[in-house]
Design an enzyme around this catalytic site. Structure first.
Site, short mmCIF file in Angstrom:
data_model
loop_
_atom_site.label_atom_id
_atom_site.label_comp_id
_atom_site.label_asym_id
_atom_site.label_seq_id
_atom_site.Cartn_x
_atom_site.Cartn_y
_atom_site.Cartn_z
N ASP A 164 0.82 -1.21 0.00
CA ASP A 164 0.00 0.00 0.00
C ASP A 164 0.86 1.26 0.00
OD1 ASP A 164 -2.54 -1.09 -0.08
OD2 ASP A 164 -2.77 -1.18 2.08
N LEU A 165 1.87 1.28 0.86
CA LEU A 165 2.71 2.46 0.96
C LEU A 165 3.50 2.68 -0.33
CD1 LEU A 165 3.93 1.99 4.62
CD2 LEU A 165 2.23 3.61 3.78
#
Length: 402
Positions: A164-165
């Site tokens: 996600d990051l």
């Protein structure tokens, strides 16, 4: 906050981690990022962790520095407003960040029909459109099977949503890159950032995929550092720290600081290994080396070890809880200039992070809190869509905006 993107306007319609992270990074570099929020908040508006009053610390952390307009996206007229915002004119506009499905009213094709040079960046689960979260993608690529204790059998998913990051960072990077091209050619772009591709390509870049193809799956190593010397050790006072020695300089410093020169030389003679030049040899023969270091560490307190390791240029760090770090660690939190104490929408006041990158010689601007839901609705309708007060009032009366 910095002002590298002072005139850029990005419309964000996204929830959870990756999409809002991309918008956060753009906002921290000076872009105007306008969130399209469902009236009452989207699916992540109350996501944990929560304050004692039930406000999402997660939501107000990921949406710092943005603006918010509340629109009823369940109605056709509300969806039309969202499309109008995403495709509004301007040389530094026409940038849309989302994790909505590929098809639908916010599809690239639908938006490009209104503004041919629009740049869309879409965070996805799988590249074929199947939904996924960081945790399911992580399970699919096998990282949890390499994580955890050596004698464990249950896969261990990481707490940190790495894909996600990376997805947020990639979306922001690709969007700015596409804008650079558009300024030269006038050409828009449809950018898709699937979490599945982020995971697969990252593991390929790191050599993990090639290793699995050529040698089979890597076994679990616990806290041992793969391919070099690194592991957790316990001191005489019960403190636990992590030691790493990758370069020859790090290895020489570590051995000298612990007074293990003669003992390590004996292991080197018995194995015909050159531990100074070959980091792989330190990993291969770690079962012989680790006991020496365990005994040396266990004979000294952290107060004795810390200065000696620092003086020798050893790479090490103590284990501590996040609570300890945020309350006591000056380098990470308490005196880190990346943090400023601000008031948040929850009514709480606590330190908030600005951009991770620092521009040498340039002052960091103030960290701006996340917006209250719909705090900027009227201003956005007037400034971006050019609506007068009467038209805005009618939208409120109809319940299309809030």
């Amino acid at each position: 906050m910095y002002s590298l993107l002072p005139n850029l306007r990005v419309i964000e319609a996204a929830a959870f981690v990756a999409g809002p992270t991309g918008g956060l990074y753009l906002a921290q570099m000076g872009a105007t990022v306008i969130r399209i929020d469902q009236i009452g908040g989207g699916p992540d508006f109350k996501r944990w962790p929560l304050s004692a009053a039930g406000d999402s610390l997660y939501w107000e952390g990921l949406n710092k520095g943005k603006q918010s307009i509340q629109i009823d996206l369940a109605r056709a007229a509300g969806r039309e407003l969202a499309v109008a915002l995403a495709t509004a004119p301007g040389d530094d506009a026409g940038l849309f960040l989302t994790n909505f499905p590929v098809e639908g009213f916010l599809s690239h094709a639908n938006l490009a029909a209104r503004r041919p040079d629009i740049i869309t960046a879409r965070i996805m689960g799988w590249a074929d459109g199947k939904p996924a979260l960081d945790y399911t993608v992580n399970a699919a690529v096998g990282v949890p099977d390499m994580t955890g204790p050596v004698d464990g059998t249950r896969p261990v998913n990481a707490v940190l949503p790495a894909w996600d990051l990376l997805g947020g960072a990639w979306a922001a990077f690709a969007m700015v890159s596409a804008l650079h091209r558009r300024r030269a050619t006038g050409e828009g772009a449809e950018i898709r950032v699937p979490l599945s591709d982020l995971a697969a390509t990252s593991l390929s870049h790191l050599g993990f995929a090639a290793e699995a193809l050529l040698h089979g799956d890597r076994g679990r190593l616990g806290n041992d550092l793969f391919g070099a010397f690194g592991r957790d050790f316990v001191t005489a006072c019960g403190a636990r720290l992590y030691l790493v020695a990758i370069t020859p300089k790090q290895w020489r410093g570590l051995v000298a600081a612990l007074g293990l020169g003669e003992a390590v030389a004996g292991v080197a003679t018995g194995t015909a290994a050159d531990f100074t030049a070959d980091e792989g040899a330190r990993f291969t023969h770690r079962a012989l080396l680790f006991p020496l270091f365990e005994a040396a560490m266990a004979a000294r307190t952290l107060a004795e070890l810390g200065p000696a390791l620092d003086a020798a240029g050893v790479t090490w760090g103590p284990y501590q809880t996040l609570g300890q770090a945020v309350r006591e660690d000056a380098r990470l939190f308490t005196h880190n200039p990346q943090f400023q104490t601000i008031a948040h929408p929850s009514g709480l006041t606590y330190p908030a992070a600005g951009p991770a990158a620092s521009l040498a010689g340039e002052a960091r601007g103030a960290v701006r809190a996340a917006p209250d839901l719909g705090a900027d609705t009227d201003a956005i309708l007037a400034d971006v869509l050019g609506l007068d007060s009467g038209a805005i009032g009618r939208l409120h009366d109809a319940g299309l905006v809030a």
